[in-house]
Design a protein around this motif. Structure first.
Motif, PDB file in Angstrom:
ATOM      1  N   SER A  23       0.829  -1.199   0.000  1.00 19.03           N
ATOM      2  CA  SER A  23       0.000   0.000   0.000  1.00 19.03           C
ATOM      3  C   SER A  23       0.864   1.249   0.000  1.00 19.03           C
ATOM      4  O   SER A  23       2.014   1.239   0.466  1.00 19.03           O
ATOM      5  CB  SER A  23      -0.905   0.003   1.235  1.00 19.03           C
ATOM      6  OG  SER A  23      -1.626   1.207   1.333  1.00 19.03           O
ATOM      7  N   THR A  27      -2.120   8.856   2.024  1.00 19.49           N
ATOM      8  CA  THR A  27      -2.998   9.234   0.919  1.00 19.49           C
ATOM      9  C   THR A  27      -3.149  10.745   0.877  1.00 19.49           C
ATOM     10  O   THR A  27      -3.198  11.402   1.922  1.00 19.49           O
ATOM     11  CB  THR A  27      -4.373   8.550   1.047  1.00 19.49           C
ATOM     12  OG1 THR A  27      -5.198   8.940  -0.045  1.00 19.49           O
ATOM     13  CG2 THR A  27      -5.059   8.884   2.356  1.00 19.49           C
ATOM     14  N   CYS A 244      -9.602   4.332 -10.271  1.00 23.16           N
ATOM     15  CA  CYS A 244     -10.494   5.125  -9.428  1.00 23.16           C
ATOM     16  C   CYS A 244     -11.639   4.235  -8.968  1.00 23.16           C
ATOM     17  O   CYS A 244     -12.441   3.781  -9.785  1.00 23.16           O
ATOM     18  CB  CYS A 244     -11.047   6.316 -10.204  1.00 23.16           C
ATOM     19  SG  CYS A 244      -9.774   7.369 -10.929  1.00 23.16           S
ATOM     20  N   LEU A 248     -11.799  -0.508  -0.862  1.00 24.93           N
ATOM     21  CA  LEU A 248     -10.384  -0.695  -0.554  1.00 24.93           C
ATOM     22  C   LEU A 248      -9.882  -2.069  -0.972  1.00 24.93           C
ATOM     23  O   LEU A 248      -8.814  -2.194  -1.581  1.00 24.93           O
ATOM     24  CB  LEU A 248     -10.147  -0.499   0.945  1.00 24.93           C
ATOM     25  CG  LEU A 248     -10.341   0.919   1.478  1.00 24.93           C
ATOM     26  CD1 LEU A 248     -10.245   0.927   2.995  1.00 24.93           C
ATOM     27  CD2 LEU A 248      -9.304   1.862   0.880  1.00 24.93           C
ATOM     28  N   ASP A 251     -11.056  -2.516  -5.530  1.00 26.99           N
ATOM     29  CA  ASP A 251     -10.520  -1.515  -6.450  1.00 26.99           C
ATOM     30  C   ASP A 251      -9.086  -1.109  -6.110  1.00 26.99           C
ATOM     31  O   ASP A 251      -8.198  -1.128  -6.971  1.00 26.99           O
ATOM     32  CB  ASP A 251     -11.397  -0.257  -6.439  1.00 26.99           C
ATOM     33  CG  ASP A 251     -12.817  -0.534  -6.868  1.00 26.99           C
ATOM     34  OD1 ASP A 251     -13.015  -1.276  -7.833  1.00 26.99           O
ATOM     35  OD2 ASP A 251     -13.739  -0.005  -6.212  1.00 26.99           O
ATOM     36  N   ILE A 252      -8.851  -0.712  -4.871  1.00 25.56           N
ATOM     37  CA  ILE A 252      -7.575  -0.117  -4.498  1.00 25.56           C
ATOM     38  C   ILE A 252      -6.485  -1.182  -4.352  1.00 25.56           C
ATOM     39  O   ILE A 252      -5.424  -1.100  -4.975  1.00 25.56           O
ATOM     40  CB  ILE A 252      -7.721   0.709  -3.201  1.00 25.56           C
ATOM     41  CG1 ILE A 252      -8.797   1.793  -3.380  1.00 25.56           C
ATOM     42  CG2 ILE A 252      -6.376   1.321  -2.822  1.00 25.56           C
ATOM     43  CD1 ILE A 252      -8.599   2.727  -4.549  1.00 25.56           C
ATOM     44  N   ALA A 256      -3.304  -1.803  -6.923  1.00 28.51           N
ATOM     45  CA  ALA A 256      -1.956  -1.627  -6.362  1.00 28.51           C
ATOM     46  C   ALA A 256      -1.116  -2.884  -6.565  1.00 28.51           C
ATOM     47  O   ALA A 256       0.093  -2.804  -6.797  1.00 28.51           O
ATOM     48  CB  ALA A 256      -2.051  -1.266  -4.885  1.00 28.51           C
ATOM     49  N   THR A 262      -3.621   4.678  -7.528  1.00 28.80           N
ATOM     50  CA  THR A 262      -5.008   4.508  -7.116  1.00 28.80           C
ATOM     51  C   THR A 262      -5.619   5.777  -6.536  1.00 28.80           C
ATOM     52  O   THR A 262      -4.936   6.597  -5.914  1.00 28.80           O
ATOM     53  CB  THR A 262      -5.110   3.394  -6.056  1.00 28.80           C
ATOM     54  OG1 THR A 262      -4.272   3.720  -4.934  1.00 28.80           O
ATOM     55  CG2 THR A 262      -4.696   2.050  -6.620  1.00 28.80           C
ATOM     56  N   LEU A 264      -9.197   6.689  -4.266  1.00 30.02           N
ATOM     57  CA  LEU A 264     -10.401   6.253  -3.567  1.00 30.02           C
ATOM     58  C   LEU A 264     -11.459   7.343  -3.680  1.00 30.02           C
ATOM     59  O   LEU A 264     -11.215   8.494  -3.327  1.00 30.02           O
ATOM     60  CB  LEU A 264     -10.103   5.970  -2.090  1.00 30.02           C
ATOM     61  CG  LEU A 264     -11.292   5.471  -1.256  1.00 30.02           C
ATOM     62  CD1 LEU A 264     -11.744   4.093  -1.729  1.00 30.02           C
ATOM     63  CD2 LEU A 264     -10.934   5.445   0.225  1.00 30.02           C
ATOM     64  N   CYS A 280      -9.399   3.101   5.939  1.00 30.37           N
ATOM     65  CA  CYS A 280      -8.033   2.938   5.411  1.00 30.37           C
ATOM     66  C   CYS A 280      -7.076   2.577   6.538  1.00 30.37           C
ATOM     67  O   CYS A 280      -6.227   1.682   6.402  1.00 30.37           O
ATOM     68  CB  CYS A 280      -7.567   4.225   4.731  1.00 30.37           C
ATOM     69  SG  CYS A 280      -8.421   4.672   3.217  1.00 30.37           S
ATOM     70  N   PRO A 287      -4.922   4.515  -0.600  1.00 28.31           N
ATOM     71  CA  PRO A 287      -4.788   4.913  -2.004  1.00 28.31           C
ATOM     72  C   PRO A 287      -3.779   6.054  -2.130  1.00 28.31           C
ATOM     73  O   PRO A 287      -3.480   6.744  -1.148  1.00 28.31           O
ATOM     74  CB  PRO A 287      -6.196   5.385  -2.352  1.00 28.31           C
ATOM     75  CG  PRO A 287      -6.724   5.911  -1.053  1.00 28.31           C
ATOM     76  CD  PRO A 287      -6.168   5.005   0.015  1.00 28.31           C
ATOM     77  N   HIS A 290      -7.271  10.522  -2.609  1.00 26.12           N
ATOM     78  CA  HIS A 290      -8.681  10.312  -2.323  1.00 26.12           C
ATOM     79  C   HIS A 290      -9.429  11.614  -2.581  1.00 26.12           C
ATOM     80  O   HIS A 290      -8.872  12.697  -2.467  1.00 26.12           O
ATOM     81  CB  HIS A 290      -8.914   9.825  -0.877  1.00 26.12           C
ATOM     82  CG  HIS A 290      -8.591  10.838   0.171  1.00 26.12           C
ATOM     83  ND1 HIS A 290      -7.316  11.029   0.670  1.00 26.12           N
ATOM     84  CD2 HIS A 290      -9.385  11.709   0.840  1.00 26.12           C
ATOM     85  CE1 HIS A 290      -7.341  11.966   1.599  1.00 26.12           C
ATOM     86  NE2 HIS A 290      -8.576  12.406   1.717  1.00 26.12           N
TER      87      HIS A 290
END
Length: 294
Positions: A23, A27, A244, A248, A251-252, A256, A262, A264, A280, A287, A290
């Motif tokens: 990660s 963010t 986008c 978590l 998508d994220i 990643a 990424t 969020l 998060c 991400p 965000h």
């Protein structure tokens, strides 16, 4: 699973099955994608919670896609929706008022049916789905256990008419004769206008909890759908692709894991009405950026 916390907790419980990703350490908040568009060659968008909620388009989403195209960025929509074929996916977004081309949409259904082997497959599908794009023989499953017992595998496309009774029939048939189950939508749940719907991934992970089943997941966060999307691009390095999304763990984390960057999106999807950054922190998934809406 009816609440955000329940869905989040379940994703954490199955995290050992999900792709592992490093990660971002933190963010950064932005006001719109235009603020960092120079850092991307391709913007990839989840659908539910980012472009639409159910059958309702999110205000400003369509115009943002056009603005990004105007800046020279390619656009892709990467959706875990598997209830309809590719042509209907294109029509859906056009009806939502979004100017999209067929090549700009990649779905988990596309990834799943590309891996189906010859044989008779039992399909769990919406009644309106004609299954014409499935490249093998199919048998639509309902309440007859003999149908479950005669197929060589199962293709799970939709939960529209799926019940706990159907699930019990499937699990009983698998206990007697283990066969592959292809989950064409890896989501546990999806945001709708009136709450969350349970998706095929929910039922797939219930079966995977038993450890003895051959459950194959397609769609975010699993890699095949990202690789399928990358084949539609040419000469784009992963770090210039920006995903986008509103979740978590799918998508994220999934993007990643592919080396993509990424964003969020927090206002309309999974974390609507909640402090997304608190989730998060709980997950340790951050991400790169965000924002409220794209």
């Amino acid at each position: 699973m009816q609440t955000v916390d329940q869905i989040f907790t379940r994703y954490e419980a199955i995290r050992h099955r999900l792709p592992k990703a490093n990660s971002a350490p933190a963010t950064q908040e932005i006001g719109s994608l235009l603020e960092m568009a120079d850092q991307a060659d391709v913007f990839v968008f989840d659908a539910f919670g980012v472009l639409n909620v159910g059958e309702t388009p999110i205000p400003g989403a369509s115009s943002r896609l056009d603005q990004l195209r105007g800046r020279g960025c390619q656009i892709r929509i990467l959706s875990n929706a598997a209830s309809y074929d590719h042509d209907r996916a294109v029509i859906k977004f056009q009806k939502l008022g979004m100017n999209v081309e067929p090549k700009e949409i990649i779905t988990s259904r596309d990834a799943a049916i590309g891996q189906i082997t010859p044989g008779l497959w039992g399909c769990i599908a919406a009644p309106s789905d004609d299954l014409n794009d499935i490249p093998v023989d199919v048998l639509r499953l309902d309440e007859d256990i003999s149908d479950y017992d005669q197929v060589s595998g199962f293709l799970f496309l939709s939960t529209e008419v799926w019940t706990n009774a159907h699930q019990a029939l499937l699990e009983k048939s698998l206990q007697n004769n283990p066969r592959p189950v292809v989950i064409a939508n890896a989501d546990l749940a999806a945001p709708r206008e009136d709450g969350f719907s349970l998706e095929p991934g929910h039922f797939g992970h219930l079966m995977a909890d038993h450890d003895s089943n051959d459950i194959r997941f397609f769609g975010k966060p699993f890699p095949s759908v990202y690789k399928l999307l990358e084949t539609s691009l040419s000469g784009i390095v992963p770090e210039r692709i920006v995903m986008c999304g509103d979740t978590l763990h799918t998508d994220i984390a999934g993007a990643a894991a592919q080396g993509w960057r990424t964003v969020l999106v927090t206002r309309d999807g999974m974390f609507s009405g909640y402090d997304a950054l608190a989730f998060c922190q709980r997950a340790g998934i951050f991400p790169d950026w965000h924002l409220s809406r794209i």
